[in-house]
Write a protein that holds these residues in place. Sequence first.
Motif, PDB file in Angstrom:
ATOM      1  N   ASN A 235     -36.502  11.563  41.678  1.00 21.94           N
ATOM      2  CA  ASN A 235     -37.353  12.013  42.776  1.00 21.94           C
ATOM      3  C   ASN A 235     -36.601  12.311  44.063  1.00 21.94           C
ATOM      4  O   ASN A 235     -37.028  13.166  44.850  1.00 21.94           O
ATOM      5  CB  ASN A 235     -38.442  10.972  43.063  1.00 21.94           C
ATOM      6  N   TYR A 236     -35.497  11.588  44.324  1.00 26.21           N
ATOM      7  CA  TYR A 236     -34.816  11.734  45.606  1.00 26.21           C
ATOM      8  C   TYR A 236     -33.352  12.179  45.461  1.00 26.21           C
ATOM      9  O   TYR A 236     -32.640  12.294  46.464  1.00 26.21           O
ATOM     10  CB  TYR A 236     -34.856  10.411  46.383  1.00 26.21           C
ATOM     11  N   GLY A 237     -32.911  12.391  44.261  1.00 28.09           N
ATOM     12  CA  GLY A 237     -31.548  12.867  44.051  1.00 28.09           C
ATOM     13  C   GLY A 237     -30.476  11.840  44.366  1.00 28.09           C
ATOM     14  O   GLY A 237     -29.332  12.202  44.679  1.00 28.09           O
ATOM     15  N   VAL A 238     -30.831  10.546  44.312  1.00 27.84           N
ATOM     16  CA  VAL A 238     -29.860   9.478  44.583  1.00 27.84           C
ATOM     17  C   VAL A 238     -28.952   9.307  43.367  1.00 27.84           C
ATOM     18  O   VAL A 238     -29.435   9.156  42.233  1.00 27.84           O
ATOM     19  CB  VAL A 238     -30.578   8.152  44.909  1.00 27.84           C
ATOM     20  N   GLU A 239     -27.656   9.320  43.597  1.00 27.94           N
ATOM     21  CA  GLU A 239     -26.706   9.147  42.493  1.00 27.94           C
ATOM     22  C   GLU A 239     -26.706   7.695  42.038  1.00 27.94           C
ATOM     23  O   GLU A 239     -26.631   6.772  42.864  1.00 27.94           O
ATOM     24  CB  GLU A 239     -25.301   9.557  42.929  1.00 27.94           C
ATOM     25  N   VAL A 240     -26.790   7.481  40.725  1.00 23.77           N
ATOM     26  CA  VAL A 240     -26.831   6.123  40.174  1.00 23.77           C
ATOM     27  C   VAL A 240     -25.651   5.918  39.230  1.00 23.77           C
ATOM     28  O   VAL A 240     -24.926   6.860  38.893  1.00 23.77           O
ATOM     29  CB  VAL A 240     -28.161   5.874  39.421  1.00 23.77           C
ATOM     30  N   VAL A 241     -25.467   4.655  38.814  1.00 26.21           N
ATOM     31  CA  VAL A 241     -24.348   4.301  37.947  1.00 26.21           C
ATOM     32  C   VAL A 241     -24.394   5.067  36.639  1.00 26.21           C
ATOM     33  O   VAL A 241     -23.388   5.555  36.129  1.00 26.21           O
ATOM     34  CB  VAL A 241     -24.337   2.777  37.687  1.00 26.21           C
ATOM     35  N   GLY A 242     -25.565   5.192  36.064  1.00 22.30           N
ATOM     36  CA  GLY A 242     -25.694   5.946  34.820  1.00 22.30           C
ATOM     37  C   GLY A 242     -25.433   5.089  33.598  1.00 22.30           C
ATOM     38  O   GLY A 242     -25.480   3.853  33.644  1.00 22.30           O
ATOM     39  N   LYS A 243     -25.139   5.742  32.502  1.00 24.05           N
ATOM     40  CA  LYS A 243     -25.040   5.060  31.216  1.00 24.05           C
ATOM     41  C   LYS A 243     -23.919   4.030  31.203  1.00 24.05           C
ATOM     42  O   LYS A 243     -22.782   4.315  31.563  1.00 24.05           O
ATOM     43  CB  LYS A 243     -24.808   6.086  30.107  1.00 24.05           C
ATOM     44  N   ILE A 244     -24.266   2.812  30.814  1.00 21.44           N
ATOM     45  CA  ILE A 244     -23.297   1.731  30.603  1.00 21.44           C
ATOM     46  C   ILE A 244     -23.346   1.362  29.126  1.00 21.44           C
ATOM     47  O   ILE A 244     -24.366   0.856  28.641  1.00 21.44           O
ATOM     48  CB  ILE A 244     -23.619   0.501  31.467  1.00 21.44           C
ATOM     49  N   PRO A 245     -22.275   1.614  28.389  1.00 29.20           N
ATOM     50  CA  PRO A 245     -22.290   1.316  26.950  1.00 29.20           C
ATOM     51  C   PRO A 245     -22.539  -0.165  26.692  1.00 29.20           C
ATOM     52  O   PRO A 245     -21.993  -1.033  27.388  1.00 29.20           O
ATOM     53  CB  PRO A 245     -20.896   1.734  26.484  1.00 29.20           C
ATOM     54  N   THR A 246     -23.378  -0.459  25.724  1.00 29.77           N
ATOM     55  CA  THR A 246     -23.645  -1.845  25.338  1.00 29.77           C
ATOM     56  C   THR A 246     -22.564  -2.304  24.364  1.00 29.77           C
ATOM     57  O   THR A 246     -22.272  -1.621  23.385  1.00 29.77           O
ATOM     58  CB  THR A 246     -25.016  -1.972  24.685  1.00 29.77           C
ATOM     59  N   GLY A 247     -21.970  -3.461  24.659  1.00 30.49           N
ATOM     60  CA  GLY A 247     -20.913  -3.986  23.802  1.00 30.49           C
ATOM     61  C   GLY A 247     -19.538  -3.555  24.279  1.00 30.49           C
ATOM     62  O   GLY A 247     -19.384  -2.803  25.248  1.00 30.49           O
ATOM     63  N   LEU A 248     -18.526  -4.039  23.582  1.00 30.51           N
ATOM     64  CA  LEU A 248     -17.135  -3.751  23.928  1.00 30.51           C
ATOM     65  C   LEU A 248     -16.642  -2.544  23.141  1.00 30.51           C
ATOM     66  O   LEU A 248     -16.928  -2.408  21.949  1.00 30.51           O
ATOM     67  CB  LEU A 248     -16.256  -4.966  23.624  1.00 30.51           C
TER      68      LEU A 248
END
Length: 659
Positions: A235-248
């Motif tokens: 909605n506001y175009g705020v940049e976020v961390v995004g995809k974080i892979p689950t596991g090592l």
Amino acid sequence: MENVTASEEPSATLMYHVERPVFNEGYIDSELLHRKKRTPKSCRRRITEHLRCSSEKAKSVALSFFPILTWLPSYRVKEYLFGDIVSGISTGVMQLPQGLAYAMLAAVPPVFGLYSSFYPVLLYTFFGTSRHISIGTFAVISLMIGGVAVREVPDSMLLHKHCFSPLKSIEAVFSNIATTNVATLIIGLVCTVFLYIIKDLNERFKKKLPIPIPGEIIVVIVSTGISYGMLMSENYGVEVVGKIPTGLLPPKIPDFSVFPNLLADAVAISVVGFSIAISLAKIFALKHGYSVDGNQELMALGLCNFMSSFFHTFVVTASMSRTLVQESTGGHTEIAGLLASLLVLLVVVAIGFVFQPLPTTVLAAIIMVNLLGMFKQMRDIPVLWRTSKIELAIWLVSFFASVFLGLDYGLVVSMGFAILTVIYRTQCPKNALLGQIPDTGLYFDVDDYEEAEECSGIKIFQSNTSIYFANSDLYVSALKAKTGIDPAQLLTSRNSQLKYAKRDNGKSKTVNHDSSLKKHAVVLLDVELGVTHEVVNGSQKQMHVYSNGQRTENHNESESEDDFFLQRLTPIHSIILDFTPVNFIDSVGAKTIKSVIKEYATVDVKVVLAGCSRILLSDLRTLKFFCEPVTSDLIFPTIHDAVLHCKHRKNLPICPDIH
């Protein structure tokens, strides 16, 4: 030849009168002194002794390489475990947001910061010698890595040429300021203000708070929830961390083709990282009364970074803020660091996806607030101007070189300049214990001259060097090695004696409550005189106890056990530091000498200085050296003055001859 007079009045000044011919160096060298004859070892014999192997040497090598084997078997579960658990959780809570934030500085995906907060911390538990430092991501190191990453993979906004790169970064920011996202700016400002207030509260009330307020994790959780609920990215175009892979992620071999381009940067980053880690390790080791091995610390950091590099991490070192939290919340050993790494692992494996809506501006706010301490170092400029112009010059050269040339080239320039100042100010040191030539007031190296005899109960230490930031630790190490007196080891020995004495006394009282006479035999090995004494302790019985080489009367069981055992730590009661060869001393050296005086005082060993030049005394006054417990009464114009003082100081009888 020599006459020493001392008045019976306590306030009287000791005086000595000497009648002797004036000696010159020619006469001293040819008639008075005779060098000891020595047979030099052959090169083959030296190599053979060095390569000789034994079970004890093999065990020593194993223990030095795996320091965990020295402390884990004696880990005090009841005393240490609770504090380590609280400390580990508190430190792990800080590791999470800092790992995500500093990954941005390193110009890599945020999840790499979490990996860097797990693998190296886990490995340091096994290889490190410090019990309190928190290994993981660090702002300065991440910033240096980011510069390299952007240079190799250029950012769309920046070019990262080395020269004037910080100025070019500022130029790029202002040239693109019209594209600022207002929502992102507001979130960042609110988080910055909140974190600054929390940081200030933690600093003001650190003595009252059981644990610091975890401001960083609070803003991460709250901002993540708000971002998720309001769909700020959409909605506001705020940049976020995004995809974080689950596991090592599985291990991956680095791209060796880029190594030639990274060699100079690797050297610079490794120097900065090790300097930060070893400085913190020594600070907290001194505070808690143990020692760290610099060589092993270098190997530990190297292994942590090398082995972790195959698992998507970047270079790590010790963090000042996390180390303070780990120590202040009750951490006793690296078990706290291990638990912190396991907390990060839990997030990576199970709940990493929760942080995907986290706005990156929150991480930027965390970085900015944590870097405020660096800007406070500007306060050092007026202090250095008053105390040490050379240190000020090093500071200014380092600052301007880093700003205009970049961190890597700036580091090279500043190190080169610092080395030039060292060459300018120092000499090659030779460390020696001095002894008196009979019937004279002259003192020479006991290893070189047969006539030189050490004074009973007194060690006279001389190092042919000045004392400054680069060699102050070496000076202290040489002092302890030459005199054979390490206060930390002596206090450890005392605590061990107390432990067994209290246990034995408790058993004795349980066996026979009606016994009116209890005896406790303590065998004291006098390392200097090479004899053994037996001290018998009976209930309210008078005793003769040798207190640091002195005989004291009427010790009985009602006195403090701590004082009783402290009395017998060492036969040496005084150490004289010969400052005749010292040409200069800086602020670090002055603080080191003050800490030496305080440290030896804990084992009832008095440290005095002799032979200071008038210029050196002026420098010590400028550096505020003379303040309690160090006063000008501890400084003597000659070694002989200091020796007479140590022999006849108030309430300390002359050492008896023991046969």
